[in-house]
Design an enzyme around this catalytic site. Structure first.
Site, short mmCIF file in Angstrom:
data_model
loop_
_atom_site.label_atom_id
_atom_site.label_comp_id
_atom_site.label_asym_id
_atom_site.label_seq_id
_atom_site.Cartn_x
_atom_site.Cartn_y
_atom_site.Cartn_z
N PHE A 190 0.81 -1.23 0.00
CA PHE A 190 0.00 0.00 0.00
C PHE A 190 0.84 1.27 0.00
CE2 PHE A 190 0.91 -0.12 4.57
CZ PHE A 190 1.08 1.22 4.85
N LYS B 112 -1.29 -7.11 -9.14
CA LYS B 112 -2.24 -7.17 -8.02
C LYS B 112 -1.77 -6.14 -7.00
CE LYS B 112 -3.23 -8.32 -4.32
NZ LYS B 112 -3.58 -7.34 -3.25
N GLU C 74 -4.96 -3.77 -1.81
CA GLU C 74 -6.42 -3.54 -1.78
C GLU C 74 -6.75 -2.29 -0.96
OE1 GLU C 74 -4.64 -5.73 -0.29
OE2 GLU C 74 -5.41 -6.23 1.71
N SER D 145 5.43 -6.98 3.28
CA SER D 145 6.01 -7.27 4.59
C SER D 145 6.78 -8.61 4.55
CB SER D 145 4.90 -7.34 5.64
OG SER D 145 3.98 -8.34 5.26
N CYS E 199 9.54 1.87 3.33
CA CYS E 199 10.43 0.75 3.66
C CYS E 199 11.85 1.24 3.85
CB CYS E 199 10.39 -0.28 2.55
SG CYS E 199 11.02 0.37 1.02
N GLU F 230 9.23 -4.32 12.89
CA GLU F 230 9.06 -3.19 11.97
C GLU F 230 7.75 -2.51 12.38
OE1 GLU F 230 7.86 -3.98 7.89
OE2 GLU F 230 9.05 -2.28 7.21
P1 NAD Z 1 1.62 -6.63 3.02
O1 NAD Z 1 2.66 -7.68 3.07
O2 NAD Z 1 0.52 -6.67 4.03
O3 NAD Z 1 0.89 -6.65 1.59
C1 NAD Z 1 1.62 -6.63 0.38
C2 NAD Z 1 0.78 -7.31 -0.71
O4 NAD Z 1 0.56 -8.67 -0.33
C3 NAD Z 1 -0.59 -6.68 -0.91
O5 NAD Z 1 -0.88 -6.68 -2.28
C4 NAD Z 1 -1.51 -7.62 -0.14
O6 NAD Z 1 -2.82 -7.66 -0.68
C5 NAD Z 1 -0.83 -8.96 -0.30
N1 NAD Z 1 -1.08 -9.85 0.85
C6 NAD Z 1 -1.32 -9.50 2.14
N2 NAD Z 1 -1.49 -10.60 2.89
C7 NAD Z 1 -1.36 -11.67 2.08
C8 NAD Z 1 -1.40 -13.08 2.27
N3 NAD Z 1 -1.63 -13.60 3.47
N4 NAD Z 1 -1.19 -13.87 1.21
C9 NAD Z 1 -0.96 -13.36 0.00
N5 NAD Z 1 -0.90 -12.03 -0.25
C10 NAD Z 1 -1.09 -11.19 0.77
O7 NAD Z 1 2.37 -5.23 3.04
P2 NAD Z 1 1.74 -3.77 3.15
O8 NAD Z 1 1.21 -3.56 4.53
O9 NAD Z 1 0.85 -3.50 2.00
O10 NAD Z 1 3.04 -2.87 2.91
C11 NAD Z 1 3.93 -2.54 3.93
C12 NAD Z 1 5.10 -3.49 3.98
O11 NAD Z 1 5.77 -3.49 2.73
C13 NAD Z 1 6.15 -3.08 4.99
O12 NAD Z 1 6.61 -4.23 5.66
C14 NAD Z 1 7.25 -2.46 4.16
O13 NAD Z 1 8.54 -2.49 4.72
C15 NAD Z 1 7.17 -3.31 2.95
N6 NAD Z 1 7.77 -2.64 1.80
C16 NAD Z 1 9.00 -3.09 1.41
C17 NAD Z 1 9.63 -2.47 0.36
C18 NAD Z 1 10.98 -2.93 -0.11
O14 NAD Z 1 11.40 -2.47 -1.14
N7 NAD Z 1 11.66 -3.82 0.59
C19 NAD Z 1 9.02 -1.40 -0.31
C20 NAD Z 1 7.77 -0.99 0.12
C21 NAD Z 1 7.15 -1.63 1.18
#
Ligand code: NAD
Length: 494
Positions: A148, A172, A175, A225, A280, A379
């Site tokens: 997000f 994808k 959401e 994450s 991040c 985090e």
């Molecule tokens: P998230 O892991 O909750 O979601 C990321 C994606 O995975 C979304 O599209 C979500 O719909 C999907 N998702 C969520 N739960 C899932 C599941 N159980 N099974 C399959 N897909 C699933 O992350 P977020 O809250 O949207 O974003 C924040 C996180 O992203 C933080 O941990 C941040 O550090 C990380 N991030 C990392 C970088 C990087 O380059 N390393 C860059 C941006 C964000």
């Protein structure tokens, strides 16, 4: 309430059988529903991408590049519109939303150089009358799953290079703020990208699993994450796909005793509280070396008091709300729990008061944090900055290198030898020297180490060309028929 639908084969698609809410984080009011794709709908998007693949792959490289040049222009012209979508669904301030668009444009500029990037190699006369050349061909249909916190930049990290290399994509997005990705897909098509090359499906684990399990999908790029990144990496790679899965972070900023403390305080405040800490590459731990802690904390706290927190649409706001009410409450729990763990809460952002029902929280600063405390280990992904006090450079390096995350790190010093040694010693993927958020420019690649990245390719830039292509090596000989002979020995070039 309007429904945000999928974008498949150039058209809106998707029923509203399962949906999720999309809020305006500044007001706390739901403003849209977003369709959650079923497995069948994801398969429809994959089929559209598959059908578009032969045509896009066969499109001349210069024509492909034209799309990126036009897209860049369109994004510049329509950035206000796109920034408004980002701010209304994510909450970040408009200037930050425009910053994200501008960093995404770097990925488009990189992709526009695809004629050069896709050049192979050629060796003439490796043996008498034998030449060898290599080409880079697309891997096929690629799945991109994004978080997000950067609803424009992170999709562009992936789709720009994937499409430039001749692949077709099913994206994808998160959401929680899905509107920007549909806008992007339409803009790509306005720039000349054929329908079906970039498809967007919304949803949750059902949609993601359909991408990971599809035999048609050849590669998966994920950013999110760490626990989800790890599970995506395991599931997709066990299904035989190429995977790069970027995870979470805990970025340290090491401040040496010789650093300019005013510049360091400016940098720490900008990097810890910008985008409400939902980056991040946000700095979440200040490592104060020697005797810098007290004067540094004093400088950081006085700057925090002046920060303006408010709706992202208000031009005077420097920091907006968090993404959801639940996330805001989780972030607050780390601050309230820190004192019980033995840390000192210097500034408690949970006490700040805001009008209305938006997902706002104030900025927090916590001193005397140590490894083992939850506030250090997890985090937090919010506007919370911890201070860890260490005696020496060596202790600082040991602390950073012992952390399971290794996305970004920075050192603040006026001594070139210290900076050079830090660069050599530190076990982190991206390093800043007097630069608190060292996100590499689009011509380099981005990626952390350890629990911040699963897979062996960094994202965007040169490593993405490697990730999104398969190389093929061709050995050629045009023999004179009179020289033809049978030889059962293994062909030798010596
Ligand atoms: P998230 O892991 O909750 O979601 C990321 C994606 O995975 C979304 O599209 C979500 O719909 C999907 N998702 C969520 N739960 C899932 C599941 N159980 N099974 C399959 N897909 C699933 O992350 P977020 O809250 O949207 O974003 C924040 C996180 O992203 C933080 O941990 C941040 O550090 C990380 N991030 C990392 C970088 C990087 O380059 N390393 C860059 C941006 C964000």
């Amino acid at each position: 309430m309007s429904l945000i639908r999928h974008h498949i084969d150039g058209r809106e698609a998707g029923a509203a059988e399962r949906t999720g809410p999309v809020f305006d984080p500044a007001t706390g009011v739901q403003q849209h529903e977003v369709a959650f794709a079923s497995t069948a709908e994801v398969e429809q998007a994959i089929a559209a991408a598959s059908a578009a693949l032969p045509g896009w792959r066969a499109t001349g490289l210069v024509k492909r590049a034209d799309v990126f040049f036009r897209l860049r222009q369109l994004l510049v012209e329509r950035q206000d519109e796109l920034a408004a979508i980002i701010t209304s669904q994510h909450g970040k301030v408009l200037s930050d939303a425009k910053g994200e668009i501008s960093r995404g444009i770097e990925n488009i500029e990189f992709a526009a150089g695809l004629v050069h990037l896709l050049k192979g190699e050629h060796s003439e006369q490796v043996a008498r009358g034998v030449d060898v050349h290599s080409v880079k061909q697309p891997v096929g249909v690629v799945g991109c799953i994004t978080p997000f916190n950067f609803p424009v930049m992170v999709p562009l990290w992936m789709v720009s290079s994937a499409i430039a290399c001749g692949n077709t994509v099913v994206l994808k997005p998160s959401e929680k703020d899905p509107g920007a990705s549909v806008f992007l897909a339409r803009l790509f098509e306005e720039a000349g990208l054929p329908a079906g090359v970039l498809n967007v499906v919304h949803g949750d684990k059902v949609a993601v699993d359909a991408i990971l399990d599809s035999p048609v999908m050849k590669a998966v790029s994920f950013v999110g994450s760490t626990p989800i990144a790890k599970s995506i990496y395991e599931r997709a790679s066990s299904n035989g796909k190429r995977v790069q899965a970027l995870g979470g972070a805990k970025n340290h900023m090491v401040v040496m005793p010789d650093a300019d403390l005013d510049s360091a305080a400016d940098a720490a405040v900008s990097a810890a509280y910008g985008s409400a800490g939902e980056r991040c590459m946000a700095v979440s731990v200040l490592v104060a070396v020697g005797d810098v802690a007290d004067p540094l904390i004093e400088r950081v706290a006085s700057r925090m008091a002046a920060l303006k927190i408010g709706a992202g649409t208000d031009a005077s706001s420097e920091m907006g709300p968090l993404i959801t009410r639940e996330h805001r409450d989780k972030v607050a729990s780390y601050v309230t729990g820190a004192a019980a763990e033995g840390a000192t809460v210097v500034v408690d952002g949970t006490q700040a008061e805001f009008d209305g029902d938006g997902f706002f929280i104030g900025t927090s600063l916590i001193d005397h944090v140590r490894p083992g405390m939850k506030v250090y280990e997890d985090e937090i992904f919010g506007p919370v900055l911890s201070v860890v006090r260490v005696g020496t450079y060596e202790e600082a390096v040991e602390l950073v290198n012992a952390n399971r995350f290794a996305n970004g790190v920075a050192v603040f010093t006026r001594d070139g030898r210290t900076a050079r040694q830090f660069e050599f010693d530190i076990e982190v993927g991206m390093v800043g020297v007097n630069v608190p958020i060292p996100v590499p420019i689009g011509a380099f690649s981005f990626g952390g180490w350890k629990d911040s990245l699963f897979g062996d390719s960094h994202i965007y830039g040169p490593e993405s060309i490697h990730f999104y292509t398969r190389s093929k090596v061709v050995t050629t000989r045009w023999p004179n028929p009179s020289e033809s002979q049978i030889n059962l020995g293994f062909p030798s070039n010596h």
